[in-house]
Design an enzyme around this catalytic site. Structure first.
Site, PDB file in Angstrom:
ATOM      1  N   LYS A   1       0.810  -1.225   0.000  1.00 30.57           N
ATOM      2  CA  LYS A   1       0.000   0.000   0.000  1.00 30.57           C
ATOM      3  C   LYS A   1       0.845   1.277   0.000  1.00 30.57           C
ATOM      4  CE  LYS A   1      -0.963  -0.692   4.939  1.00 30.57           C
ATOM      5  NZ  LYS A   1      -0.508  -2.106   4.973  1.00 30.57           N
ATOM      6  N   THR A   2       2.033   1.237   0.623  1.00 33.70           N
ATOM      7  CA  THR A   2       2.877   2.436   0.599  1.00 33.70           C
ATOM      8  C   THR A   2       3.345   2.741  -0.812  1.00 33.70           C
ATOM      9  OG1 THR A   2       3.621   2.120   2.879  1.00 33.70           O
ATOM     10  CG2 THR A   2       5.027   3.445   1.448  1.00 33.70           C
TER      11      THR A   2
ATOM     12  N   GLU B   1      -2.829   6.364   2.275  1.00 37.12           N
ATOM     13  CA  GLU B   1      -2.614   4.964   2.629  1.00 37.12           C
ATOM     14  C   GLU B   1      -3.420   4.657   3.884  1.00 37.12           C
ATOM     15  OE1 GLU B   1       1.103   2.387   4.514  1.00 37.12           O
ATOM     16  OE2 GLU B   1       1.531   4.050   3.141  1.00 37.12           O
TER      17      GLU B   1
END
Length: 783
Positions: free
Chosen positions: A147-148, A192
């Site tokens: 996700k980052t 995020e």
């Protein structure tokens, strides 16, 4: 103003209790995005909290923060206006109208207690972020892995596409400038979402991109069903489209039957599909199809198939926002990783060092696969498990995650504020890896020694991959810094000469103890040795010479700087000219004795009984059978502190009992010894005498020779015997029962044990006889 009570800010429990006071979100959003207030952040040094601090500063708030640690981010934020405190002081709550804290902060934190006592508003980090996002059209990137990178990629593509989004990402993002930014020009906000503590439920975005769902954070969630319930609520609260990874079974099962969803992936059913994937060393190219129509070709300059998946999700999202495909692909070509996401820390023709945040078995497997595809000779991994709960719950999956590595070194668990679990350590994962059939795994419980273990096993062509969400990357950075120097040392001494990092000096001392040499170098010529001396002088590197390692005790911390071990070439050469024998510093004294015998030269037979080499014998003025080295020396050749060769005759040398000051700052190259013509039989007789004396008076166990200098009144060995200290021990270090002036290593003795035993003997000699014993053995290195 009490914008929200602590109870209304409390997150739902993992079983699925609804969040309370969701109607308070608009009120908190107005407080944070339209008004200006003093706000305090508890734990501001964390990557998530520092990003929030940056947003609040840009929004015009008077922001203060506290943490026990400072980082480059807190330094940067202070330059922007953050008031930073390195202690959590209760009165800090009194100065703020709102206190924000992360899930890592414990309930008994002094600031939280102070805020409760004074009725201040308390909110979690995720709730503050959700409230800020509420003021814009929110885009949440969620999933257990990736996700980052995907959040950063999304923000970058939307920025390049002209949308100028605000963003919040959980890592340093070089291509975005900062990990968080508020842009008043645009209506979109990319963030995020953190699933680890259930706070995904705070978000009510317009778009959600779901990457993957699997068992993780089992310190918080009881099972996969509880995790899926949180994701389901996020999906339900998403006002617009949900984009999901069709290739992830759990995600697909949760999303496929919903209306208004968009899928992406490699499967035929995906709305946005990737085909013809070509993976390169540090990137990839692939064809993209949108709802059956070929959109074109995309190129990534970040490696791995998992990043192709991430990019497909971004392409799907950006396409749904009507960004032209050519703009999307142009921006993807320019995208660079976030910090600690397959981040190259060092690269040369010989070595490649890469750091990655992967800490879940799925992430590790994907990152290892990417590293393996680069095609280096070997893949060496160093891993720091993150959280005891994760290590326990996923230990079997960790066991198979390292299958593609050639060597892997595991350290102990990074607790991340968790309480240790009995029986759960890094060894837990090592055992699982071995059980899975991997034969190249080792355990180093001391994190600060990880760079040593990995550095010492390096071979040319290796890729080193550090993995973990804790502070393992710091060990890789130390290794990278030392490799820079090691490569320079290699260029000085040449390809045929050995240069090794963190070489265990226990392999190079007769006592078989001692920590590592930071740099171990084996020059094979006088010229290379001289260049090495000059390099160390210019770089302010300590330089220590070692021969066979007899009469030497290296402390367990090893030797900082360069340890030079001359070998080969001139250093192992013996020449005989009449009654003179010239021997290189690396020649064993025993070899000198037998070379003299072959030339019918006597007077050097005593050398047969000393295990050292010429260089060490010169430095210590070694002796045996009543003889000393410099009684036979006619001249020496050495390199001075500038690396220049010098020659001195015996008459010009100042020599003492077991000490030769000239070689305390200079380095022996060779020595010329004088023998006397003698009959072979006479020489053989004296050699046998030396052998017999050594056999009957010296132990055969691992030792450094005599430990103490002989006091004037009594030989040291006899003194130890009379004091009744023979066979006394500390751990595996023991006074020899054969000779009282020898300490032997009975197995895995440490230098600390030997030093303690030496101190014990000194203490008894002082107390019982009033004698101050001096060590003859040279003691060097770090504790």
């Amino acid at each position: 103003m009490n914008v929200l009570s602590e109870t209304s800010a409390a997150c739902a429990d993992p079983a699925g209790e609804e969040l309370r006071r969701c109607d308070a979100l608009p009120e908190l959003s107005r407080f944070l995005t339209q008004e200006r207030h003093p706000v305090h952040l508890v734990g501001v040094a964390g990557s998530g909290m520092s990003g929030l601090a940056g947003l609040l500063i840009e929004l015009g708030h008077a922001v203060s923060g506290s943490d026990k640690a400072t980082t480059t981010e807190t330094d940067r934020l202070q330059r922007l206006g953050l008031r930073f405190y390195d202690q959590h002081l209760p009165d800090l709550a009194n100065r703020a109208e709102l206190v924000v804290f992360s899930s890592a902060i414990k309930d008994d934190n002094p600031i939280l207690r102070g805020a409760r006592n004074s009725g201040k508003s308390l909110v979690r980090r995720a709730e503050a972020l959700a409230a800020i996002m509420h003021a814009k059209r929110g885009i949440v990137i969620a999933g257990m892995h990736g996700k980052t990178t995907t959040s950063a990629m999304t923000a970058h593509v939307l920025r390049e596409g002209g949308l100028h989004p605000s963003h919040y990402v959980g890592a340093e993002i070089p291509i975005l400038g900062t990990n968080a930014h508020w842009d008043p020009r645009c209506e979109y906000f990319v963030a995020e979402g953190d699933e680890s503590d259930g706070t995904l439920r705070y978000f009510h975005p317009e778009l959600a991109l779901i990457l993957n769902i699997e068992e993780e954070h089992l310190d918080f969630y009881p099972d996969l069903a509880a995790i899926e319930k949180v994701f389901a609520q996020l999906i339900d609260q998403t006002k617009g489209r949900v984009l999901y990874n069709a290739d992830d079974p759990n995600t697909a099962r949760l999303c496929v039957k919903r209306t208004g969803v968009v899928s992406y992936g490699f499967s035929e059913q995906a709305d946005y599909r990737g085909l013809d994937i070509e993976l390169r060393h540090f990137g990839s190219s692939f064809s993209v199809y949108g709802r059956g129509e070929k959109l074109g070709q995309a190129t990534l300059n970040v490696p791995g198939e998992h990043n192709v998946h991430n990019a497909l999700g971004v392409i799907a999202l950006a396409s749904e926002l009507s960004i032209p495909f050519d703009k999307i692909t142009a921006s993807l070509r320019k995208f660079e990783h976030a910090r600690r996401r397959f981040e190259i820390k060092y690269a040369s023709d010989r070595f490649l060092l890469v750091d990655d945040y992967a800490h879940h078995p799925t992430e590790i497997r994907a990152t290892v696969s990417t590293a393996k595809s680069i095609g280096r000779r070997r893949l060496v991994a160093m891993f720091q498990p993150h959280r005891f709960s994760r290590t326990k719950a996923l230990s079997r999956k960790f066991g198979s995650a390292f299958d593609d590595t050639d060597r892997v070194v595991i350290t102990d668990v990074y607790a991340a504020s968790e309480t240790p679990i009995s029986g759960i350590t890094g060894r837990t994962i090592v055992d699982e890896i071995i059980q899975h059939g991997h034969r190249g795994v080792s355990y180093q419980p001391r994190l600060e020694w990880m760079h040593r273990d990995v550095g010492n096993l390096l071979e040319s062509g290796d890729l080193v991959l550090s993995l973990g969400a804790g502070n393992i990357h710091e060990q890789l950075e130390i290794l990278a810094a030392d490799l820079v120097i090691a490569e320079k040392l290699k260029s000085i001494v040449g390809e045929d000469s050995a240069v090794r990092l963190y070489e265990p000096l226990s392999k190079h001392t007769t006592l078989r103890v001692g920590g590592p040499a930071q740099f171990w170098v084996e020059p094979q010529s006088e010229h290379a040795f001289g260049e090495l001396i000059r390099f160390c002088r210019d770089e302010h590197l300590p330089l220590f010479a070692i021969g066979r390692g007899s009469n030497l005790l290296v402390r367990d911390g090893g030797i900082r700087g360069v340890v030079v071990h001359p070998r080969g070439g001139i250093f192992e050469k013996i020449e005989i000219d009449g009654s003179e024998i010239t021997a290189g510093a690396g020649v064993k004294l025993r070899q000198v004795a037998y070379a003299a015998r072959a030339a019918n030269l006597g007077g050097l037979e005593w050398m047969e009984g000393i295990p050292g080499e010429v260089g060490g014998a010169l430095r210590m003025n070694a002796g045996a059978m009543g003889a000393q080295t410099f009684e036979n020396v006619t001249r020496i050749r050495y390199l001075d502190a500038e690396g220049n060769p010098q020659v001195k005759n015996r008459d010009d040398l100042e020599v003492f009992y077991r000490r030769f000051p000239l070689l305390e700052k200079n380095f022996a190259i060779s020595a010329t010894f004088r023998g006397q013509r003698a009959e072979r039989a006479e020489i053989d007789s004296r050699l046998r005498e030396s052998q017999e004396k050594r056999r009957t008076t010296q132990p055969v166990a691992k030792s450094a020779g005599c430990i103490f200098k002989n006091p004037p009144s009594i030989p040291a060995g006899k003194l130890v015997d009379e004091l009744g200290l023979k066979n006394s021990r500390v751990g595996n270090a023991r006074v020899s029962k054969v000779h009282g002036n020898f300490i032997v290593n009975d197995g895995d003795a440490t230098s600390a044990e030997i030093l303690q035993l030496i101190d014990n003997i000194k203490s008894v000699a002082r107390k019982e006889r009033g004698i101050e014993l001096e060590t003859e053995v040279e003691i060097v290195g770090e504790p």
